[in-house]
Design a protein around this motif. Structure first.
Motif, PDB file in Angstrom:
ATOM      1  N   PHE A 243      32.518  26.551  43.525  1.00 13.84           N
ATOM      2  CA  PHE A 243      32.960  26.804  42.157  1.00 13.84           C
ATOM      3  C   PHE A 243      33.523  28.221  42.040  1.00 13.84           C
ATOM      4  O   PHE A 243      34.579  28.433  41.436  1.00 13.84           O
ATOM      5  CB  PHE A 243      31.779  26.608  41.212  1.00 13.84           C
ATOM      6  N   LEU A 244      32.834  29.196  42.644  1.00 17.83           N
ATOM      7  CA  LEU A 244      33.318  30.575  42.605  1.00 17.83           C
ATOM      8  C   LEU A 244      34.687  30.703  43.265  1.00 17.83           C
ATOM      9  O   LEU A 244      35.521  31.497  42.826  1.00 17.83           O
ATOM     10  CB  LEU A 244      32.325  31.502  43.316  1.00 17.83           C
TER      11      LEU A 244
ATOM     12  N   LEU B 140      39.171  29.003  37.999  1.00 17.04           N
ATOM     13  CA  LEU B 140      39.919  30.139  37.461  1.00 17.04           C
ATOM     14  C   LEU B 140      39.219  30.776  36.278  1.00 17.04           C
ATOM     15  O   LEU B 140      39.268  32.001  36.092  1.00 17.04           O
ATOM     16  CB  LEU B 140      41.319  29.679  37.051  1.00 17.04           C
ATOM     17  N   GLY B 141      38.563  29.974  35.444  1.00 21.59           N
ATOM     18  CA  GLY B 141      37.862  30.529  34.293  1.00 21.59           C
ATOM     19  C   GLY B 141      36.748  31.465  34.714  1.00 21.59           C
ATOM     20  O   GLY B 141      36.537  32.521  34.099  1.00 21.59           O
TER      21      GLY B 141
ATOM     22  N   LEU C  56      34.655  37.037  35.553  1.00 24.60           N
ATOM     23  CA  LEU C  56      34.059  38.035  36.437  1.00 24.60           C
ATOM     24  C   LEU C  56      34.926  39.289  36.528  1.00 24.60           C
ATOM     25  O   LEU C  56      34.405  40.412  36.528  1.00 24.60           O
ATOM     26  CB  LEU C  56      33.846  37.437  37.828  1.00 24.60           C
ATOM     27  N   LEU C  57      36.242  39.122  36.592  1.00 25.90           N
ATOM     28  CA  LEU C  57      37.119  40.288  36.657  1.00 25.90           C
ATOM     29  C   LEU C  57      37.100  41.062  35.342  1.00 25.90           C
ATOM     30  O   LEU C  57      37.140  42.304  35.348  1.00 25.90           O
ATOM     31  CB  LEU C  57      38.545  39.863  37.009  1.00 25.90           C
TER      32      LEU C  57
ATOM     33  N   ASN D 233      47.930  38.244  45.544  1.00 25.56           N
ATOM     34  CA  ASN D 233      49.066  38.067  46.448  1.00 25.56           C
ATOM     35  C   ASN D 233      48.846  36.952  47.471  1.00 25.56           C
ATOM     36  O   ASN D 233      49.796  36.469  48.077  1.00 25.56           O
ATOM     37  CB  ASN D 233      49.381  39.371  47.177  1.00 25.56           C
ATOM     38  N   SER D 234      47.603  36.552  47.666  1.00 23.93           N
ATOM     39  CA  SER D 234      47.293  35.480  48.617  1.00 23.93           C
ATOM     40  C   SER D 234      47.186  34.121  47.930  1.00 23.93           C
ATOM     41  O   SER D 234      46.790  33.141  48.563  1.00 23.93           O
ATOM     42  CB  SER D 234      45.976  35.783  49.336  1.00 23.93           C
ATOM     43  N   GLY D 235      47.511  34.058  46.648  1.00 21.34           N
ATOM     44  CA  GLY D 235      47.368  32.801  45.929  1.00 21.34           C
ATOM     45  C   GLY D 235      45.919  32.419  45.705  1.00 21.34           C
ATOM     46  O   GLY D 235      45.552  31.252  45.790  1.00 21.34           O
TER      47      GLY D 235
END
Length: 265
Positions: A164-165, A169-170, A175-176, A201-203
């Motif tokens: 999940f982590l 995306l949510g 977290l960010l 940058n790594s998608g």
């Protein structure tokens, strides 16, 4: 330099981008020093307590105010829950042995000293060469005489949470947003920027996931192997995932006492 945790490796293997290993701690002076040092500092948020003390001492306090301050500072509630001590042990191992920096102690987010906090257990950065990558993870404790224990299974189990982590995306957004104000204008802001740059940058694939299992049972690779292979089927590079089982020499229930006293008697 903080003391290191001396362990014997019981097993180690890998599939795809997932590595798993079992580490057995010995009941000796080195373990006691590690628990009394880095683990106690994480569990009790020593740095946060010292910062509060220094700040409040700088206020214009009367004699009564000074006495009240001493009383308030002495009223800190010690953490005696074994799972919380297990998380502190995992955090200390990551910081001292895996080049992980956890810039914020989650103890500071508790409004109730007896509460637990939602979200990922591990949120920080791992040094990778001359840069940093995002480090996220989960910690589980189990005394269950079953291999793997129940905490590895199901929607609340470690493997599902790590998956999940890596993909929700949510959760990443939350977290960010949580992490940014805690590193802004600090020594950790550069690491945050580097980790986010690599991740974006790594998608969304350049990050490291940690799953730490704290155990007081016999070391068996079946604690991690099947679940590690399952997780490897859903992850791909440059994502890296490390599963670590830490085997204690005595019951997990005694871990808070061991952190407070430096050992079990």
């Amino acid at each position: 330099m903080p003391p290191l945790l001396q362990t014997n490796t019981a097993y180690q293997s890998a599939t795809g981008c997932v590595v798993w290993q079992g580490e057995c701690a010995q009941d000796d002076a080195e373990l006691a020093a590690f628990l009394q040092g880095p683990v106690a500092a994480r569990l009790n948020d020593t740095a946060g307590g010292e910062a509060l003390h220094e700040h409040l001492r700088g206020l214009s306090l009367t004699g009564m105010g000074q006495d009240t301050l001493a009383t308030v500072l002495a009223a800190e509630v010690p953490e005696t829950r074994d799972w919380a001590a297990g998380e502190a042990l995992a955090e200390a191992v990551l910081e001292t042995h895996h080049k992980v920096k956890l810039p914020w102690n989650n103890e500071r987010d508790k409004r109730n000293p007896f509460a637990s906090l939602p979200g990922a257990d591990i949120v920080g950065f791992q040094r990778d060469g001359d840069s940093h990558r995002l480090a996220l993870g989960e910690v589980k404790c189990s005394s269950e005489a079953k291999w793997p224990p129940q905490v590895m299974h199901g929607r609340s189990g470690m493997i599902h949470q790590l998956d999940f982590l890596a993909n929700d995306l949510g959760t990443i957004n939350q977290l960010l947003m949580w992490l940014l104000p805690r590193v802004k204008h600090t020594e950790h802001e550069e690491a945050f920027n580097a980790a986010c740059t690599r991740y974006l940058n790594s998608g969304r694939r350049d990050l490291v996931l940690f799953g730490i299992l704290v155990r007081d049972q016999e070391a068996r690779e079946s604690d991690l192997s099947a679940r590690g292979r399952r997780l490897a089927s859903s992850l791909s590079g440059p994502t890296h995932c490390q599963l670590v089982a830490l085997y204690l020499p005595w019951p997990i229930a005694q871990l808070p006492q061991a952190v407070g006293q430096g050992g079990v008697t």
